[in-house]
Design a protein around this motif. Sequence first.
Motif, PDB file in Angstrom:
ATOM      1  N   LEU A   1       0.875  -1.156   0.000  1.00 53.53           N
ATOM      2  CA  LEU A   1       0.000   0.000   0.000  1.00 53.53           C
ATOM      3  C   LEU A   1       0.909   1.201   0.000  1.00 53.53           C
ATOM      4  CD1 LEU A   1      -2.724  -0.094   2.793  1.00 53.53           C
ATOM      5  CD2 LEU A   1      -3.030   0.411   0.384  1.00 53.53           C
TER       6      LEU A   1
ATOM      7  N   GLN B   1       6.029   6.846  -0.368  1.00 52.07           N
ATOM      8  CA  GLN B   1       6.067   6.244   0.958  1.00 52.07           C
ATOM      9  C   GLN B   1       5.129   5.056   0.980  1.00 52.07           C
ATOM     10  OE1 GLN B   1       7.920   7.017   3.867  1.00 52.07           O
ATOM     11  NE2 GLN B   1       7.065   5.010   4.394  1.00 52.07           N
ATOM     12  N   MET B   2       5.681   3.913   1.338  1.00 56.02           N
ATOM     13  CA  MET B   2       4.827   2.753   1.522  1.00 56.02           C
ATOM     14  C   MET B   2       4.147   2.905   2.876  1.00 56.02           C
ATOM     15  SD  MET B   2       5.972  -1.192   1.286  1.00 56.02           S
ATOM     16  CE  MET B   2       7.202  -0.861   0.065  1.00 56.02           C
ATOM     17  N   VAL B   3       2.859   2.617   2.926  1.00 55.84           N
ATOM     18  CA  VAL B   3       2.145   2.808   4.187  1.00 55.84           C
ATOM     19  C   VAL B   3       1.581   1.495   4.720  1.00 55.84           C
ATOM     20  CG1 VAL B   3       1.589   5.203   3.704  1.00 55.84           C
ATOM     21  CG2 VAL B   3       0.009   3.421   3.004  1.00 55.84           C
ATOM     22  N   GLY B   4       1.805   0.430   3.979  1.00 61.16           N
ATOM     23  CA  GLY B   4       1.345  -0.850   4.473  1.00 61.16           C
ATOM     24  C   GLY B   4       1.944  -1.965   3.653  1.00 61.16           C
TER      25      GLY B   4
ATOM     26  N   ARG C   1      -1.936   6.765   7.973  1.00 56.29           N
ATOM     27  CA  ARG C   1      -1.141   6.443   6.790  1.00 56.29           C
ATOM     28  C   ARG C   1      -0.735   7.703   6.041  1.00 56.29           C
ATOM     29  NH1 ARG C   1      -4.396   0.855   5.353  1.00 56.29           N
ATOM     30  NH2 ARG C   1      -2.819  -0.478   6.325  1.00 56.29           N
TER      31      ARG C   1
ATOM     32  N   MET D   1       2.197   8.927   7.738  1.00 57.08           N
ATOM     33  CA  MET D   1       3.429   8.191   7.438  1.00 57.08           C
ATOM     34  C   MET D   1       4.169   8.822   6.266  1.00 57.08           C
ATOM     35  SD  MET D   1       2.026   4.303   8.050  1.00 57.08           S
ATOM     36  CE  MET D   1       3.513   3.469   7.540  1.00 57.08           C
ATOM     37  N   LEU D   2       3.423   9.326   5.299  1.00 51.60           N
ATOM     38  CA  LEU D   2       4.076  10.024   4.183  1.00 51.60           C
ATOM     39  C   LEU D   2       4.792  11.273   4.690  1.00 51.60           C
ATOM     40  CD1 LEU D   2       4.521  10.427   1.083  1.00 51.60           C
ATOM     41  CD2 LEU D   2       2.398  11.731   1.072  1.00 51.60           C
TER      42      LEU D   2
ATOM     43  N   GLY E   1       7.892  10.123   6.645  1.00 56.94           N
ATOM     44  CA  GLY E   1       8.934   9.418   5.918  1.00 56.94           C
ATOM     45  C   GLY E   1       9.563  10.221   4.784  1.00 56.94           C
ATOM     46  N   ARG E   2       8.797  11.104   4.179  1.00 58.20           N
ATOM     47  CA  ARG E   2       9.288  11.689   2.939  1.00 58.20           C
ATOM     48  C   ARG E   2       9.312  13.203   2.868  1.00 58.20           C
ATOM     49  NH1 ARG E   2      12.603   8.129   1.011  1.00 58.20           N
ATOM     50  NH2 ARG E   2      11.661   6.193   0.243  1.00 58.20           N
TER      51      ARG E   2
END
Lengths: 246, 246
Positions: free
Chosen positions: A68, A78-81, B143, B146-147, B150-151
Amino acid sequence: MNDTSFNPRDCGTCPIRHRAVCSRCEPDELEHLDDIKYYRTYEAGQPVIWAGDPMEFVASVVTGIATLSQTMEDGRTQMVGLLLPSDFIGRPGREQAPFDVVAVTDLTLCCFRKKPFEDLMGSTPSIGGRLLQMTLDELDSAREWMLVLGRKTAREKIASLLMIIARRDAALHKRLPKDGMEFDLPLTREAMADYLGLTLETVSRQISALKKAGVIILQGKRQVQIPDLQRLVSETGDDVDGGHIF
Amino acid sequence: MNDTSFNPRDCGTCPIRHRAVCSRCEPDELEHLDDIKYYRTYEAGQPVIWAGDPMEFVASVVTGIATLSQTMEDGRTQMVGLLLPSDFIGRPGREQAPFDVVAVTDLTLCCFRKKPFEDLMGSTPSIGGRLLQMTLDELDSAREWMLVLGRKTAREKIASLLMIIARRDAALHKRLPKDGMEFDLPLTREAMADYLGLTLETVSRQISALKKAGVIILQGKRQVQIPDLQRLVSETGDDVDGGHIF
DNA sequence: CGCATACTTTGATCAGGATCAAAGCAAGAT
DNA sequence: ATCTTGCTTTGATCCTGATCAAAGTATGCG
């Protein structure tokens, strides 16, 4: 703990453990449900769905691995899952997919058409309850991952990813992670970088460093062996005896 | 905005919009439920619950702000959720709190004892459905975050946080974010840093930079005005017309 | 077989954000 | 008024991980 005895009411991969839904559980009772449930396979690298696409099914991963992820306009991803067998894909009650789903390896999904699935949820409260539990688990995992992304060093990030894959690999085979365990790294260096918020070069360097330090043993580029689990855990920065959700 | 017209069936802050549960909605019908539902207040800075503690209630935020966070042994902290009015706290079916919850401002919670709440969920499917939707929303938010973690660059992270707070502040007052809007920054620089995976010095510098660039106007250290929303959005790195879940 | 393609490793250099340090500021306490 | 406390700003320097570049490795294919 490998219950090789197959429980027809709980096939182990399908999260919807209700006899009215999963034909792997009760194949003979389900002919009339073929129009709401079907298997679908994807080749490695194929997209399953793009963010924003209308999503007319929900599904669970039967075999293979999918990711995901989210991508910014300039290409930062960015991978979120990480979706492994038994993970659920989809949003009852939502029209659009919020993230990209891509098959990393060959992938088999067990799909349910969304509308009938939602109807079934309405008439079968236990499905909603189970889905709530799964979603809460995923939320906890996502939040654990936020700690990794926000506060861990590159080396700790790699170690954390290895531990997650090790744990999930062990869980998939119905056993506990143990010293000497081996597993296949299902992701390219780039995919790991996208998961960890790093560049692929940094991933490669840190894996080399962990190898040189004897924390992991590599056979080829993808096969990993963990001689000493505690050692790897200590590299993650996590509390050694911390309760884990993964 | 102050919707002074109070709808007794939907108080607007309590996520459990079901007359059998929320006494702000139907106060007169609920005397017999006092033993399962109660309000509780916390002062700014007080912990609500620590990770690992047994959690015997679920709750929703009525007023004030709380944070969900995780701390590593060496003190590195990552905030994993920002709980604003109407947000839900708790895990039906779980024994232990997975994360620390701390009141940032004075806080009022609307609490339900866990066991009776779970019973109620069993007998009232709509509550579970609503909770599932809320949990899915939270998962999407996590989620998206998370982006960010992370980025995004430090500057993009700050802009993203400001946008989230701006959106949620607007939503809370039942209006759309618009140019010139003002809101209070409810977090210290350190709390923002913990949310963003940065240090407090970097947060301070980037806020100063955004101020100097005219993207935001500060009255004091906490009151923020956004003269041009599009400008701020463009600083976040997000797709300008991207659908937002927050 | 040679070549193309995809992935990975390694090296050199750079820069964004962390770290260490000190000073500024506001509100409350004495 | 002065001190204390907690929060914030600013400055100087350092370091981790990014970036740019090139070479190594494996696999499949004509």
